[in-house]
Motif scaffolding. Structure first.
Motif, PDB file in Angstrom:
ATOM      1  N   PRO A   1      -3.758   6.001 -11.258  1.00 22.11           N
ATOM      2  CA  PRO A   1      -4.685   6.078 -12.303  1.00 22.11           C
ATOM      3  C   PRO A   1      -5.630   4.745 -12.449  1.00 22.11           C
ATOM      4  N   ASP A   2      -6.589   4.868 -13.239  1.00 23.78           N
ATOM      5  CA  ASP A   2      -7.551   3.996 -13.206  1.00 23.78           C
ATOM      6  C   ASP A   2      -7.120   2.945 -13.881  1.00 23.78           C
ATOM      7  N   ASN A   3      -6.433   3.058 -15.162  1.00 27.90           N
ATOM      8  CA  ASN A   3      -6.010   1.969 -15.641  1.00 27.90           C
ATOM      9  C   ASN A   3      -4.609   1.416 -15.219  1.00 27.90           C
ATOM     10  N   GLN A   4      -4.240   1.658 -14.076  1.00 29.02           N
ATOM     11  CA  GLN A   4      -3.235   0.966 -13.609  1.00 29.02           C
ATOM     12  C   GLN A   4      -3.119   0.094 -12.495  1.00 29.02           C
ATOM     13  N   PRO A   5      -2.977  -1.358 -12.786  1.00 31.24           N
ATOM     14  CA  PRO A   5      -3.413  -2.256 -11.713  1.00 31.24           C
ATOM     15  C   PRO A   5      -2.689  -2.130 -10.533  1.00 31.24           C
ATOM     16  N   LYS A   6      -3.406  -2.633  -9.572  1.00 37.57           N
ATOM     17  CA  LYS A   6      -2.874  -2.845  -8.156  1.00 37.57           C
ATOM     18  C   LYS A   6      -1.796  -3.498  -7.914  1.00 37.57           C
ATOM     19  N   PRO A   7      -0.779  -3.425  -6.941  1.00 41.07           N
ATOM     20  CA  PRO A   7       0.370  -4.342  -6.988  1.00 41.07           C
ATOM     21  C   PRO A   7      -0.337  -5.534  -6.420  1.00 41.07           C
ATOM     22  N   THR A   8       0.654  -6.595  -7.095  1.00 42.17           N
ATOM     23  CA  THR A   8       0.133  -8.073  -6.488  1.00 42.17           C
ATOM     24  C   THR A   8       0.772  -8.044  -5.111  1.00 42.17           C
TER      25      THR A   8
ATOM     26  N   HIS B   1      -6.734  -6.425  -5.042  1.00 38.72           N
ATOM     27  CA  HIS B   1      -5.410  -6.711  -5.202  1.00 38.72           C
ATOM     28  C   HIS B   1      -5.401  -8.245  -5.704  1.00 38.72           C
ATOM     29  N   PRO B   2      -4.567  -8.545  -6.771  1.00 36.81           N
ATOM     30  CA  PRO B   2      -3.886  -9.902  -6.701  1.00 36.81           C
ATOM     31  C   PRO B   2      -3.127 -10.487  -5.683  1.00 36.81           C
TER      32      PRO B   2
ATOM     33  N   PRO C   1      -7.259  -9.471  11.419  1.00 34.23           N
ATOM     34  CA  PRO C   1      -7.106  -9.620   9.874  1.00 34.23           C
ATOM     35  C   PRO C   1      -7.372  -8.243   9.471  1.00 34.23           C
ATOM     36  N   ALA C   2      -8.353  -7.535  10.120  1.00 36.96           N
ATOM     37  CA  ALA C   2      -8.661  -6.167   9.306  1.00 36.96           C
ATOM     38  C   ALA C   2      -7.366  -5.217   9.616  1.00 36.96           C
ATOM     39  N   ALA C   3      -6.731  -5.162  10.700  1.00 36.26           N
ATOM     40  CA  ALA C   3      -5.715  -4.236  10.716  1.00 36.26           C
ATOM     41  C   ALA C   3      -4.658  -4.883  10.097  1.00 36.26           C
ATOM     42  N   THR C   4      -4.244  -5.873   9.980  1.00 35.55           N
ATOM     43  CA  THR C   4      -3.089  -6.523   9.177  1.00 35.55           C
ATOM     44  C   THR C   4      -3.633  -5.987   7.499  1.00 35.55           C
ATOM     45  N   ALA C   5      -4.586  -6.247   7.112  1.00 35.64           N
ATOM     46  CA  ALA C   5      -5.149  -6.052   5.769  1.00 35.64           C
ATOM     47  C   ALA C   5      -4.903  -4.537   5.590  1.00 35.64           C
ATOM     48  N   ASP C   6      -5.256  -3.783   6.386  1.00 33.44           N
ATOM     49  CA  ASP C   6      -5.273  -2.172   6.348  1.00 33.44           C
ATOM     50  C   ASP C   6      -3.836  -1.879   6.036  1.00 33.44           C
ATOM     51  N   LEU C   7      -2.826  -2.300   6.960  1.00 34.10           N
ATOM     52  CA  LEU C   7      -1.526  -1.997   6.770  1.00 34.10           C
ATOM     53  C   LEU C   7      -0.937  -2.229   5.475  1.00 34.10           C
ATOM     54  N   ILE C   8      -1.349  -3.661   5.023  1.00 36.91           N
ATOM     55  CA  ILE C   8      -0.842  -4.068   3.674  1.00 36.91           C
ATOM     56  C   ILE C   8      -1.425  -2.961   2.552  1.00 36.91           C
ATOM     57  N   MET C   9      -2.534  -2.675   2.661  1.00 34.95           N
ATOM     58  CA  MET C   9      -3.127  -1.975   1.678  1.00 34.95           C
ATOM     59  C   MET C   9      -2.630  -0.327   1.668  1.00 34.95           C
ATOM     60  N   ARG C  10      -2.136   0.053   2.665  1.00 36.52           N
ATOM     61  CA  ARG C  10      -1.504   1.465   2.717  1.00 36.52           C
ATOM     62  C   ARG C  10      -0.260   1.233   2.508  1.00 36.52           C
ATOM     63  N   ALA C  11       0.583  -0.081   2.497  1.00 43.87           N
ATOM     64  CA  ALA C  11       1.870  -0.007   1.942  1.00 43.87           C
ATOM     65  C   ALA C  11       1.755  -0.311   0.343  1.00 43.87           C
ATOM     66  N   ALA C  12       0.699  -0.618  -0.047  1.00 45.15           N
ATOM     67  CA  ALA C  12       0.449  -0.801  -1.252  1.00 45.15           C
ATOM     68  C   ALA C  12       0.034   0.290  -2.219  1.00 45.15           C
ATOM     69  N   ARG C  13      -0.170   1.634  -1.438  1.00 46.65           N
ATOM     70  CA  ARG C  13      -0.748   2.517  -2.227  1.00 46.65           C
ATOM     71  C   ARG C  13       0.149   3.284  -3.106  1.00 46.65           C
TER      72      ARG C  13
END
Length: 265
Positions: free
Chosen positions: A32-39, A65-66, A253-265
């Motif tokens: 939801p738009d009002n739910q912050p992304k994980p730190t 992301h914070p 860094p792009a591949a690393t950040a992408d994996l972290i963002m997938r984990a954060a979904r």
């Protein structure tokens, strides 16, 4: 064309598009738009500091992301894990904990019992089971070039010794796919680890109760890729592999950040 036929065709196109995209469940049910992304908490390992995460952190911050990248003391598995756990305890809301190399054993211990940690991301990192050691995991499979011959040992208190990678071996062993000008600076500013950490047993692992992701560095000369695959499989992690040295978060860094963002979904 009749209205009914138009609706049927539109529905068929939408269904086909969804199948072709193969959208995961997280995309089917967006936050939801009002739910912050994980730190996202980024944990560095030995012979390094938090600046190694800079390019990854830039991408995560841009994605909303914070991010916090604390200094890992590198004094002992138990004390470093307790320090990281104390930092995690100050954070509200969901947390994704990403770790590199030695930082993996610290994260594995620090996240245990913390309900806010929703995902663990290992980047060419140690993911030990209870009782296992860094040295044991590093040497179970052949291929590591990190040994006593490439290290300088310097006493810092009575009976205590720090380990540094020697200059002539630093790039080859640690960061072979990073420009030499950069690795010269990395060597100069490397933070050593207390040699006792190599044989210190790990505690109860957080990956047994927290979903995990793992970025395998296929060209790693510190922690063999075979050892990384073994730990990732054992943890039930979602795995991605890249052609990278031990410092995959710097060279990829792009591949690393992408994996972290997938984990954060």
């Amino acid at each position: 064309m009749t209205t009914t036929r138009r609706k049927l065709l539109a529905g068929s196109v939408a269904a086909a598009a969804g199948t072709a995209l193969g959208a995961p469940a997280a995309q089917a049910h967006p936050r939801p738009d009002n739910q912050p992304k994980p730190t996202v908490v980024l944990v560095h390992g030995a012979f390094a500091d938090a600046s190694g995460w800079n390019d990854v952190a830039t991408r995560l911050i841009r994605d909303g992301h914070p991010v916090i990248a604390p200094a890992n003391p590198l004094r002992s598995v138990a004390s470093d894990s307790a320090y990281l756990a104390s930092i995690l305890a100050t954070l509200d809301g969901p947390v994704v904990l990403a770790a590199h190399s030695y930082g993996g054993i610290v994260a594995t211990n620090a996240a245990t019992g913390n309900p806010n940690v929703k995902a663990l991301v290992y980047v060419a990192a140690f993911a030990p089971d209870q009782g296992e050691t860094l040295l044991g995991l590093q040497t179970t499979y052949p291929g590591s070039k990190l040994n006593e011959a490439v290290l300088d040992f310097r006493p810092y208190e009575e009976g205590l010794v720090d380990g540094y990678i020697k200059r002539q071996f630093f790039r080859e062993v640690f960061a072979g796919d990073v420009p030499r000008a950069t690795t010269d600076l990395m060597w100069a500013g490397q933070r050593p680890a207390d040699a006792r950490t190599l044989g210190e047993p790990s505690g109860a692992p957080a990956w047994k109760t927290i979903p995990s992701w793992y970025l395998v560095a296929r060209n790693d000369q510190v922690l063999p890729a075979a050892a990384q695959r073994f730990m990732a499989h054992r943890a039930g992690a979602q795995v991605r592999e890249v052609a990278a040295s031990h410092v995959a978060m710097i060279s990829q860094p792009a591949a690393t950040a992408d994996l972290i963002m997938r984990a954060a979904r």
